[in-house]
Design a protein around this motif. Structure first.
Motif, short mmCIF file in Angstrom:
data_model
loop_
_atom_site.label_atom_id
_atom_site.label_comp_id
_atom_site.label_asym_id
_atom_site.label_seq_id
_atom_site.Cartn_x
_atom_site.Cartn_y
_atom_site.Cartn_z
N ALA A 1 2.71 1.81 -3.24
CA ALA A 1 1.79 2.35 -4.26
C ALA A 1 1.54 3.83 -4.00
O ALA A 1 1.45 4.64 -4.92
N MET A 2 1.44 4.19 -2.71
CA MET A 2 1.20 5.60 -2.39
C MET A 2 2.39 6.45 -2.81
O MET A 2 2.22 7.55 -3.34
N TYR B 1 -4.70 4.08 -3.99
CA TYR B 1 -3.74 3.18 -3.37
C TYR B 1 -4.32 2.36 -2.21
O TYR B 1 -3.80 1.33 -1.87
N GLN C 1 0.83 -1.21 0.00
CA GLN C 1 0.00 0.00 0.00
C GLN C 1 0.86 1.25 0.00
O GLN C 1 0.60 2.21 -0.73
#
Lengths: 379, 307
Positions: B117-118, B223, B114
């Motif tokens: 992706a952020m 995300y 996560q």
């Protein structure tokens, strides 16, 4: 000439002949809180950038308080749009000794945080929170520069009833969404319309087909949503997928460039209200767009408001000749100035006096102002 | 307009998306008895990659008929690589560790993915380019859009393909053997590591397909979209009987339909006391009831003695 006078003269000369950063200017810290992570980060960043522009502009003019040169510093915190985090960062800012706070964005965050600021006597100016309850708590430190939900909901309800008598509403169960829709419901009924359906969602949902289907069965003339753009955009897309051609309306939470980007072609025709005047109709709008654009790019929604929030706080300090909240709070209440957003004055509760609400519609992929309800112009 | 039929259609679409994701949970669980909490994040990666690639390609003027398969291919490749890496780095070293260890690792992997992706895509929502013009068809008083039909077709084809793979191929037989008993399968000459890697490859490819479908249906990717999705899909897998492939299909479809009907009727059923934002109550109430009376899930029989 006595030596004392001479020193004073030299110091005085130094303070206005040298750039501010060379003199030992006292720094005054101002808090700025908004969600900088999560779905609303783009709106939070807008608030931070607006306040930063104000602080930097004022700093460049070498401000003085009580004859002493001062520099203002922005302490930025992320409340994640979460009520609990909001109280944690509020306490942190208070402990760090901020003299005033610009924030928060969400009413659900502003309200619990406002108690902490009030207990510690720190003035708070919210650039975005519109829930009626925010200024209704009897705190003398609580201010805002937005028309509140009562003013906004009233305008939305009036406009919705003008489009058709059968109104359905959806809210995201946040303090903002629920408060706004409660006011819309009152206003629709006061203007002779009827609320024929009310559904609820959350501020994390993406699938609205089920509630839209039940609403569609009520044969509405218009759908009003209380919530933010990450929900409003897929909701409008799904309405079109379900073959609903009903007009879709919402508050300032969806009246953003992001909404159009996320909803794509489905955004066409959406109606969004926003407290305040359109950026281009604001007295300082053109200049602000230019100055903001040079440093940060496109204004989302809140930057002019957070800019003026910081200005209102700092101007009150400068007028009072003190950054101590006790000293400058009475000056803050008496604020009378022409900000970027228009004339700024507060009523007894700390609400913006005669806050105008503007309705926009998406036409050719752009928000176009269609009507302004309330405000000084309406009188 | 037929409200009930429309709600069933809504639920069926939502359910087939859940089912596609649930398959990934159930396949890994069937073979490793590991709840791969990172699977929701793989779906998110699939959605983000396909949206980014599609946006870049359409901006460069590539025709949609070519851009869409390319975006899907890119998503599949990235998801498969991510899935295999996760298995290799995070799960394989812990394969013989106590069961709690890989579970915690799975949660850790989910958080890492996560955050990566952020960092990579930023915190903003990505918008699925409007390459597919939405057309709406009337079916017996309810409406179905071309995207919904596409989702149903793709989901059905993918799941059919998976069933064929598991039941009709050599690899499928090796998978089933490994699921039954990893040691014995190894003794019989099955390359267990390869089979497990293949499971992650297939599961991640399914996640990529699900990611693209979800992004195209809702029009957005973000995300942290994988978290709740993963939770729901995991519940669907448990509902159907985790470890059981037809169970994941059934659980996913059921969960979608229950959610839709729940959200659509909860307000009327409770006289307005509970609003539609309580829609998850129905889904999880059914889950609790099923698990109370059939702890192994609707179709799961084999799992009871292992859990």
């Amino acid at each position: 000439m006595t030596s004392k006078l001479l020193i004073a003269f030299v110091l005085g000369a130094a303070s206005w002949s040298m750039p501010a950063w060379l003199t030992a200017a006292e720094t005054i810290e101002i808090g700025c809180v908004a969600p900088l992570t999560g779905p609303q980060a783009h709106l939070g960043k807008d608030i931070e950038n607006g306040a930063r522009l104000a602080v930097d502009t004022i700093n460049a003019s070498t401000p003085t308080i009580g004859g002493q040169p001062v520099q203002f510093v922005l302490l930025v915190e992320d409340d994640q749009a979460d009520p609990k985090t909001a109280t944690v960062v509020a306490q942190k800012l208070v402990d760090e000794g901020v003299k005033g706070v610009v924030g928060h964005l969400n009413s659900g965050a502003s309200i619990p945080a406002s108690r902490i600021y009030a207990e510690n006597g720190v003035p708070q100016v919210s650039p975005a929170s519109t829930a009626v309850a925010y200024t209704n708590q009897g705190f003398d430190t609580t201010y805002r520069l937005m028309a509140n939900d009562s003013q906004q909901g009233k305008a939305l309800g009036q406009y919705a009833t003008g489009l058709g008598k059968r109104v359905v509403v959806v809210d995201d169960r946040t303090a903002y969404g629920q408060g706004l829709i409660d006011e819309v419901v009152k206003s629709v009924e006061a203007s002779g319309g009827k609320v024929v359906g009310r559904e609820y969602t959350t501020d994390k949902s993406t699938d609205f087909t089920a509630i839209l289907t039940s609403l569609k069965a009520k044969r509405p003339d218009v759908v009003v949503f209380g919530g933010m753009d990450p929900q409003a955009a897929p909701m409008m897309r799904q309405m079109r997928t379900l073959g609903m051609k009903t007009p879709f309306m919402g508050g300032d939470g969806m009246q953003s460039a992001e909404f159009i980007k996320l909803a794509g072609p489905a955004a066409e025709g959406a109606i969004g209200s926003s407290p305040g005047l359109p950026l281009e109709q604001m007295p300082g709008g053109a200049d602000f767009t230019k100055r903001f654009g040079e440093r940060f790019g496109k204004v989302q929604i809140y930057a002019p408001f957070s800019h003026d929030s910081a200005v209102v706080l700092i101007q009150a300090m400068l007028r009072a000749g003190s950054a101590e909240p006790k000293q400058y709070l009475p000056e803050l209440a008496k604020t009378q100035l022409d900000g970027v957003i228009g004339p700024i004055a507060f009523d007894a509760k700390g609400d913006l006096r005669d806050g105008p609400v503007t309705l926009y519609q998406v036409k050719n992929g752009q928000w176009q102002p269609v009507e302004t309800i309330g405000g000084p112009a309406a009188k | 307009m037929d409200v009930l039929l429309q709600q069933l259609i809504n639920g069926l679409i939502l359910g087939s998306l859940y089912a596609l994701v649930a398959l990934g949970y159930t396949m890994v669980y069937g073979i490793l008895e590991l709840i791969n909490f990172a699977h929701g994040e793989i779906v998110m990666v699939g959605a983000m990659v396909s949206v980014s690639v599609l946006a870049a390609l359409t901006a460069a003027g590539v025709p949609v008929a070519l851009a869409l398969p390319l975006a899907l291919a890119a998503a599949v490749v990235v998801c498969v690589v991510t899935g295999v890496l996760v298995e290799r780095i995070a799960y394989r070293p812990l394969r013989n560790a106590p069961r709690l260890a890989p579970l915690i690792t799975a949660i850790g992997v989910s958080i890492v993915l996560q955050n990566l992706a952020m960092i990579f895509w930023g915190r903003q929502y990505l918008s699925f380019p409007p390459v597919i013009e939405v057309r709406v068809y009337d079916v017996l008083g309810a409406t179905v859009s071309n995207i919904q039909i596409l989702i149903l077709v793709v989901a059905a084809l993918t799941m059919g393909g998976l069933l064929l793979l598991v039941n009709r191929t050599r690899l499928g037989r090796a998978m089933r053997a490994t699921a039954q008993n990893r040691e014995v399968a190894g003794l019989m000459g099955v390359d267990v590591n390869r089979v497990i890697a293949a499971t992650f490859i297939v599961g991640s490819a399914l996640a990529a397909v699900a990611g693209l479908l979800i992004a195209s249906y809702y029009g957005i990717a973000h995300y942290n979209m994988g978290f709740i999705l993963g939770l729901k899909a995991f519940s669907a897998a448990v509902l159907g009987g985790i470890g059981n492939i037809p169970g994941a299909l059934l659980g996913g479809l059921l969960l979608g339909v229950i959610e839709s009907l729940g959200a659509g009727y909860i307000g009327d059923l409770t006289g307005g006391f509970l609003g539609s934002h309580y829609q998850d109550i129905f889904a999880f109430l059914i889950l609790i009831l099923v698990l109370t009376f059939r702890p192994s899930g609707l179709l799961g029989e084999r799992v009871a003695d292992r859990a």
